[in-house]
Design a protein around this motif. Structure first.
Motif, mmCIF file in Angstrom:
data_model
loop_
_atom_site.group_PDB
_atom_site.id
_atom_site.type_symbol
_atom_site.label_atom_id
_atom_site.label_comp_id
_atom_site.label_asym_id
_atom_site.label_seq_id
_atom_site.Cartn_x
_atom_site.Cartn_y
_atom_site.Cartn_z
ATOM 1 N N GLN A 312 51.849 25.670 49.034
ATOM 2 C CA GLN A 312 52.543 25.462 47.707
ATOM 3 C C GLN A 312 51.950 26.310 46.765
ATOM 4 O OE1 GLN A 312 54.224 21.150 49.235
ATOM 5 N NE2 GLN A 312 53.193 21.363 46.951
ATOM 6 N N GLU A 313 50.763 26.036 46.267
ATOM 7 C CA GLU A 313 50.054 26.419 45.341
ATOM 8 C C GLU A 313 49.778 28.339 45.435
ATOM 9 O OE1 GLU A 313 50.555 25.311 42.602
ATOM 10 O OE2 GLU A 313 50.964 23.062 43.146
ATOM 11 N N GLY A 314 49.101 28.317 46.478
ATOM 12 C CA GLY A 314 48.774 29.758 46.889
ATOM 13 C C GLY A 314 50.074 30.672 46.788
ATOM 14 N N PHE A 315 51.091 30.251 47.402
ATOM 15 C CA PHE A 315 52.300 31.013 47.372
ATOM 16 C C PHE A 315 52.819 31.100 46.002
ATOM 17 C CE2 PHE A 315 52.031 30.674 52.014
ATOM 18 C CZ PHE A 315 52.885 31.369 52.468
ATOM 19 N N ALA A 316 52.949 29.934 45.117
ATOM 20 C CA ALA A 316 53.482 29.984 43.912
ATOM 21 C C ALA A 316 52.840 30.794 43.259
ATOM 22 C CB ALA A 316 53.775 28.635 43.238
ATOM 23 N N THR A 317 51.455 30.930 43.182
ATOM 24 C CA THR A 317 50.558 31.809 42.366
ATOM 25 C C THR A 317 50.834 33.621 42.781
ATOM 26 O OG1 THR A 317 49.020 30.234 42.183
ATOM 27 C CG2 THR A 317 48.121 32.347 41.643
ATOM 28 N N THR A 340 40.557 37.261 38.898
ATOM 29 C CA THR A 340 40.460 35.997 39.792
ATOM 30 C C THR A 340 39.487 36.411 40.889
ATOM 31 O OG1 THR A 340 42.511 36.785 41.088
ATOM 32 C CG2 THR A 340 42.953 35.369 39.145
ATOM 33 N N ALA A 341 39.325 37.459 41.231
ATOM 34 C CA ALA A 341 38.268 37.765 42.422
ATOM 35 C C ALA A 341 36.860 37.399 41.761
ATOM 36 C CB ALA A 341 38.487 39.163 42.828
ATOM 37 N N GLN A 342 36.885 37.879 40.320
ATOM 38 C CA GLN A 342 35.324 37.463 39.905
ATOM 39 C C GLN A 342 35.255 36.297 39.657
ATOM 40 O OE1 GLN A 342 33.675 40.268 39.513
ATOM 41 N NE2 GLN A 342 35.398 40.976 40.330
ATOM 42 N N GLN A 343 36.157 35.280 39.322
ATOM 43 C CA GLN A 343 36.216 33.785 39.035
ATOM 44 C C GLN A 343 35.825 33.051 40.466
ATOM 45 O OE1 GLN A 343 39.727 32.576 37.336
ATOM 46 N NE2 GLN A 343 39.882 34.064 35.657
ATOM 47 N N ILE A 344 36.575 33.479 41.555
ATOM 48 C CA ILE A 344 36.279 32.998 42.865
ATOM 49 C C ILE A 344 34.950 33.108 43.604
ATOM 50 C CG2 ILE A 344 37.177 32.851 45.227
ATOM 51 C CD1 ILE A 344 39.696 33.950 44.348
ATOM 52 N N LYS A 345 34.509 34.394 43.232
ATOM 53 C CA LYS A 345 33.027 34.832 43.494
ATOM 54 C C LYS A 345 31.854 34.286 42.746
ATOM 55 C CE LYS A 345 33.702 39.327 43.124
ATOM 56 N NZ LYS A 345 33.117 41.040 43.422
ATOM 57 N N PHE A 346 32.102 33.710 41.413
ATOM 58 C CA PHE A 346 31.332 33.378 40.755
ATOM 59 C C PHE A 346 31.380 31.753 41.137
ATOM 60 C CE2 PHE A 346 30.224 30.383 36.994
ATOM 61 C CZ PHE A 346 28.778 31.024 36.812
ATOM 62 N N ALA A 347 32.632 30.998 41.295
ATOM 63 C CA ALA A 347 32.596 29.623 41.686
ATOM 64 C C ALA A 347 32.128 29.355 43.315
ATOM 65 C CB ALA A 347 33.955 29.277 41.717
ATOM 66 N N SER A 348 32.099 30.259 44.098
ATOM 67 C CA SER A 348 31.847 30.428 45.539
ATOM 68 C C SER A 348 30.185 30.064 45.745
ATOM 69 C CB SER A 348 32.122 31.448 46.323
ATOM 70 O OG SER A 348 31.507 32.641 46.017
ATOM 71 N N ARG A 349 29.517 30.239 44.512
ATOM 72 C CA ARG A 349 28.029 30.189 44.738
ATOM 73 C C ARG A 349 27.830 28.410 44.607
ATOM 74 N NH1 ARG A 349 26.088 33.637 39.301
ATOM 75 N NH2 ARG A 349 27.162 35.741 39.975
ATOM 76 N N THR A 350 28.540 27.583 44.253
ATOM 77 C CA THR A 350 28.431 26.324 44.092
ATOM 78 C C THR A 350 29.509 25.404 44.922
ATOM 79 O OG1 THR A 350 29.449 26.282 41.710
ATOM 80 C CG2 THR A 350 26.809 26.147 42.093
ATOM 81 N N ASP A 351 30.807 25.972 45.054
ATOM 82 C CA ASP A 351 31.775 25.355 45.366
ATOM 83 C C ASP A 351 31.798 25.635 47.069
ATOM 84 O OD1 ASP A 351 34.144 24.415 46.307
ATOM 85 O OD2 ASP A 351 35.362 25.583 44.751
ATOM 86 N N PRO A 354 36.446 24.947 51.240
ATOM 87 C CA PRO A 354 37.523 26.161 51.512
ATOM 88 C C PRO A 354 38.924 25.707 51.100
ATOM 89 C CG PRO A 354 36.733 25.014 53.484
ATOM 90 C CD PRO A 354 36.086 24.309 52.583
ATOM 91 N N VAL A 355 39.684 26.591 51.423
ATOM 92 C CA VAL A 355 41.191 26.502 51.192
ATOM 93 C C VAL A 355 41.775 25.578 51.769
ATOM 94 C CG1 VAL A 355 43.383 27.880 51.305
ATOM 95 C CG2 VAL A 355 41.383 28.886 50.557
ATOM 96 N N SER A 361 39.402 22.816 45.235
ATOM 97 C CA SER A 361 39.752 22.833 43.644
ATOM 98 C C SER A 361 40.901 23.894 43.535
ATOM 99 C CB SER A 361 38.589 23.709 42.957
ATOM 100 O OG SER A 361 38.383 24.970 43.373
ATOM 101 N N SER A 362 41.271 23.405 42.357
ATOM 102 C CA SER A 362 42.541 24.396 41.994
ATOM 103 C C SER A 362 42.385 25.683 42.058
ATOM 104 C CB SER A 362 42.891 23.881 40.438
ATOM 105 O OG SER A 362 43.369 22.552 40.247
ATOM 106 N N LEU A 363 41.204 26.164 41.603
ATOM 107 C CA LEU A 363 40.836 27.801 41.736
ATOM 108 C C LEU A 363 41.109 28.214 43.226
ATOM 109 C CD1 LEU A 363 39.752 30.370 40.174
ATOM 110 C CD2 LEU A 363 37.632 29.652 41.041
ATOM 111 N N THR A 364 40.630 27.108 44.141
ATOM 112 C CA THR A 364 40.619 27.725 45.293
ATOM 113 C C THR A 364 42.220 27.700 45.998
ATOM 114 O OG1 THR A 364 38.415 26.646 45.859
ATOM 115 C CG2 THR A 364 39.634 26.916 47.803
ATOM 116 N N PHE A 365 42.820 26.439 45.949
ATOM 117 C CA PHE A 365 44.201 26.571 46.322
ATOM 118 C C PHE A 365 44.990 27.380 45.728
ATOM 119 C CE2 PHE A 365 43.760 21.623 46.959
ATOM 120 C CZ PHE A 365 43.801 21.758 48.520
ATOM 121 N N TYR A 366 44.964 27.589 44.178
ATOM 122 C CA TYR A 366 45.805 28.690 43.676
ATOM 123 C C TYR A 366 45.399 29.944 43.863
ATOM 124 C CZ TYR A 366 47.918 24.706 40.748
ATOM 125 O OH TYR A 366 48.562 23.737 40.369
#
Length: 686
Positions: A312-317, A340-351, A354-355, A361-366
C-alpha cells in the motif's frame, strides 16, 4: 451467566471470515456535536459459510438494543470491545439489525471552531472505525457500505460513495450515501463542515469534487492546482480505470496526518490549503497524488496483514513520485529519490527492521518500498511493469493480497531474479547504494550532485572554483541547495562570494537555503540578506525576519515596520513571529497589552493545533507568560493530536522546574476542566 460463556465460540482462534461473509451494511446515523455522540440503526446482511455458534462485530464502548436476526430477538454479549451474537447459525443468508449509541474516544473527532461551529471527521486507519461504527478491524472482511446521516441543514455532510438522496428533515438534512463495491472498514468515513464545493469531470468522465471551507474560497486554485491533472495521469499510468464511482477531496482541521485515502473521499490537513505564495513551500501535490494512488493500492486491493503494508504505502509513494515527475520533471523526480536514499542509508545504521515486517518504520514502508518499486520498474522495463500492475489489480480487485501475489504477476512478464530482489530490498535493512547510484546517475543533475557530495570534507580553497561554476550553471536547484548547505560550517569571509552567487540565482529554494544557513549575519552582508524579506516565500520571510531582528538591534524598528501586516501560512507563522518580536523590542509599541492579548488569543482553542503551538512556543520563549497562557498550555495536553498534546506535557514539565511556575500552575488548577485538571495533576505529581 456462566453458561453463556461456555456457549462461546467454536472458532475463537480462527478468522471469522472463514465462517461468515458480511456482504453489505446500511447504517442510519445521527450525530450530536454538543454531546460528542453518535447513535443509529444498523442493518447487516451476511452469509454463513460454515455452521457456527457465534458471530462478532468490533464495537468499542458502545451501547446496543433491539438486536435481532431476521426480525427475531437473539442473545448477545457486549464485551465493550465486541458485539457477540449467540445463535445456532447454519449455512445461508441472514439479516442482523440493531440500534446503538456511542461517545467515541477516538477515530471520530468533533473539532470546535469559531462562532460555535464545528467540524466532524473520522480517521479509521490505525484508529479503527469500530470506535464510532460497529464494523470490522480485520481488513480481510470487506463490506459494501451505505450510510445515511442526519445533521444540521447549514452543514455539508460527506461519506463514501454516491450521494443518492438529500432531503430535509425538520432543522436537519438527511444525506444518504451508497457504495457499489466492497471495502475494508478502516476506509469508512464521515466529514461534516461548512464547505464550498467545485465539481469537475476526469477525462474518463469520473465526477471529481473538491471542497474548501467558505472562508478559503480564494485559495481554491493554488490548493487544487494539479488535482485533476494528477487524476488523469494516474488513471493512464496505472492502466486500470479508477475503480470507484466518484472522487472527492476535503480538508479538515486538526487532522492527525497529512491525508487519508478513505474510499472515494480523501481527507487532508488544512495546512495544505494555501495561497499562491504558500504553494512554494507547502503545496498539496505529493499528498494529493499519494492518497489518490491508494484508491488502487490499498482501497481496491488491500494488504492482508501489516507485514505486506509496503504493497500500500510503497506503491502510493512511488506512484505519487511518478505523478510529480509528470508535473515537475525528471530532475525533481531523481532529486527526490536521491534525498530519500540518503535518509534510508542514514536510518539503516540503527534501524534493524526490513520492509517485509509488520513493525517496519514509516520511512521503510513508504520510501524504501517506493525505492524497491523503482528498482523493479527500471530492471524489467516499463512495458512489462505496466502489464504486471494491470494484471495484478484486475486479478485481485476488491480482495486482500500479499507480496507473493504481486510477485506472481511479475513472473508472468519477466524472468527477473525476484528471490535476490526480495532479499536485497525487502528482507535486508542495508541499502543497496551501488544499484541506487547506477540508476540515479542516468540523470545529469544527480551526476553533479554526487560530485558535490564527494567534496564534503575537501578544504574550501580546493573546491571553490568547482562550486562557483556549478552555482553559475543551469544545473537543477537541489544541487545548488546542497552547495549552500555544504558551506554552512565554513568561515564567512571564505564563502561570502559563493553566497552572493547563490542569492543571484533568484531561485526561491536556493535563497531559502542561504536564509537558513546564516544564523550570524555579518554587517557587510546585511543589505544582501535584507532582500530575502521580499521573497515570495513565507518560510524564507520567517527565517529572514527572525535572523535580521536578532543580528541587528539598531534596525529592528525598520524590520518590524516592514512586516507589520504579514500573516503567512494558515497557521499565522509570520503574524505570531511579528507579535513576539514587537513585544521584545524596547519602546516599539505604545500598546503592548493589545499585542500580548492577540498573541495569547492565537494560543487559544479558537485556532488549530499548529497555530496554537506556534503561539505558545513564542510566548514561552519570549517569557510572555500569565495565567491565561498557562491555561492554554494545559489545554494542549488534552488535544487529540498526539504531537500537540506531547508538546504541552513536555513544556509543562520544563516550566515546573521553576518554583514560581509550579505555584502558578497550582493556582490555576481549580479553574480548569476535569480533563485538564487530570492531566495537570498527573504532571504536578511526577
Amino acid at each position: 451467566m456462566k453458561y453463556i460463556f461456555l456457549f462461546i465460540t467454536s472458532f475463537v482462534f480462527a478468522q471469522q471470515t472463514q465462517f461468515v461473509d458480511f456482504k453489505w451494511v446500511n447504517g442510519q446515523l445521527k450525530l450530536n456535536a454538543s454531546e460528542k455522540s453518535v447513535s443509529g440503526v444498523v442493518d447487516y446482511q451476511f452469509e454463513v459459510l460454515k455452521p457456527v455458534d457465534t458471530i462478532k462485530i468490533d464495537a468499542k464502548n458502545m451501547e446496543f438494543s433491539k438486536v435481532q436476526i431476521d426480525n427475531r430477538d437473539v442473545i448477545f454479549i457486549n464485551t465493550g470491545k465486541e458485539l457477540k451474537i449467540l445463535n445456532n447459525f447454519q449455512k445461508g443468508e441472514n439479516h442482523l439489525t440493531f440500534e446503538y449509541s456511542v461517545k467515541p474516544k477516538q477515530a471520530l473527532y468533533f473539532v470546535a471552531i469559531e462562532n460555535n461551529e464545528v467540524q466532524i471527521w473520522t480517521q479509521g486507519q490505525g484508529r479503527y472505525t469500530s470506535n464510532w461504527f460497529p464494523s470490522f478491524d480485520d481488513v480481510n472482511e470487506k463490506v459494501v457500505f451505505s450510510l445515511g446521516i442526519s445533521y444540521d441543514k447549514e452543514y455539508q455532510v460527506i461519506s463514501n460513495g454516491i450521494l443518492k438522496e438529500k432531503k430535509p428533515d425538520g432543522n436537519l438534512f438527511h444525506w444518504q450515501y451508497k457504495m457499489e463495491n466492497p471495502m475494508s472498514s478502516y476506509l469508512l468515513m464521515l466529514a461534516i463542515g461548512k464547505y464550498d464545493k467545485k465539481e469537475f469531470r476526469a477525462k474518463s468522465k469520473i465526477p471529481l469534487e473538491y471542497y474548501l471551507e467558505n472562508k478559503d474560497a480564494s485559495r481554491f486554485e493554488p490548493t487544487y492546482r494539479y488535482s485533476k491533472r494528477i487524476f488523469d495521469f494516474l488513471e493512464k499510468e496505472i492502466g486500470v480505470k479508477y475503480p470507484w464511482e466518484i472522487y472527492r477531496e476535503i480538508p479538515v482541521r486538526d487532522f492527525l496526518y497529512a491525508g487519508m485515502e478513505n474510499t472515494t473521499s480523501t481527507l487532508f490537513a488544512t495546512r495544505y490549503v494555501v495561497d499562491s505564495i504558500g504553494f512554494t513551500d507547502r503545496n498539496y501535490t505529493n499528498v494529493d497524488a499519494h492518497e489518490l494512488a491508494h484508491h488502487w493500492f490499498g482501497d481496491l486491493i488491500t494488504a492482508e496483514s501489516s507485514t505486506h503494508h509496503w504493497l500500500q504505502e510503497g506503491f502510493a509513494t512511488y506512484y505519487a513520485a511518478l505523478a510529480e515527475r509528470e508535473i515537475y520533471g525528471d530532475d525533481f523526480f531523481y532529486s527526490k529519490l536521491y534525498e530519500t536514499a540518503q535518509q534510508i542509508k542514514f536510518a539503516s545504521r540503527t534501524d534493524t527492521i526490513p520492509v517485509l515486517n509488520a513493525k517496519a518504520s514509516s520511512l521503510t514502508f513508504y520510501e524504501k518500498g517506493a525505492w524497491a518499486l523503482f528498482v523493479l520498474h527500471e530492471s524489467i522495463g516499463d512495458k512489462a511493469f505496466k502489464k504486471a500492475i494491470k494484471s495484478y489489480l484486475k486479478k485481485y480487485a476488491y480482495q486482500t493480497v500479499n507480496t507473493q501475489n504481486f510477485f506472481e504477476e511479475i513472473k508472468k512478464v519477466s524472468d527477473f531474479d525476484l528471490d535476490k530482489f526480495e532479499k536485497t530490498w525487502l528482507e535486508s535493512t542495508a541499502f543497496d547504494t551501488p544499484t541506487a547510484n547506477a540508476l540515479l546517475s542516468k540523470n545529469k543533475s544527480i551526476q553533479i550532485r554526487l560530485e558535490v557530495d564527494k567534496l564534503k570534507k575537501t578544504p574550501l580553497a580546493e573546491k571553490e572554483a568547482f562550486l562557483k561554476n556549478t552555482l553559475e550553471s543551469d544545473v537543477y536547484e537541489s544541487v545548488k541547495e546542497a552547495i549552500v548547505n555544504q558551506l554552512e560550517t565554513e568561515k564567512y569571509e571564505a564563502k561570502k562570494e559563493l553566497l552572493k552567487i547563490a542569492l543571484k540565482t533568484n531561485n526561491v529554494q536556493i535563497r531559502q537555503a542561504v536564509a537558513g544557513s546564516l544564523s550570524k549575519i555579518p554587517e557587510d552582508f546585511r543589505t544582501e540578506y535584507e532582500i530575502l524579506l521580499d521573497d515570495k516565500s513565507y518560510q524564507t520571510q520567517e527565517l529572514a525576519l527572525f535572523y535580521l531582528w536578532r543580528n541587528f538591534p539598531d534596525h529592528r524598528t525598520q524590520y518590524l515596520d516592514k512586516s507589520k501586516n504579514w500573516i503567512g501560512f494558515s497557521d499565522y507563522n509570520l503574524r505570531t513571529l511579528w507579535l513576539s518580536l514587537a513585544l521584545s523590542t524596547a519602546n516599539y509599541t505604545e500598546n503592548p497589552e493589545m499585542l500580548v492579548s492577540e498573541l495569547i488569543d492565537f494560543s487559544s482553542t479558537k485556532y488549530e493545533a499548529t497555530t496554537r503551538q506556534n503561539a505558545l512556543e513564542k510566548l514561552i520563549a519570549f517569557k510572555i507568560i500569565n495565567d491565561q497562557v498557562l491555561s492554554n498550555l494545559v489545554s494542549a495536553t488534552t488535544h487529540h493530536m498526539w504531537q500537540f498534546s506531547k508538546f504541552g506535557r513536555d513544556t509543562i514539565r520544563l516550566l515546573l522546574k521553576n518554583s514560581e511556575m509550579r505555584a502558578s500552575f497550582e493556582r490555576i488548577l481549580p479553574n480548569l476542566t476535569p480533563d485538564e485538571q487530570f492531566q495537570l495533576s498527573r504532571l504536578l505529581k511526577e
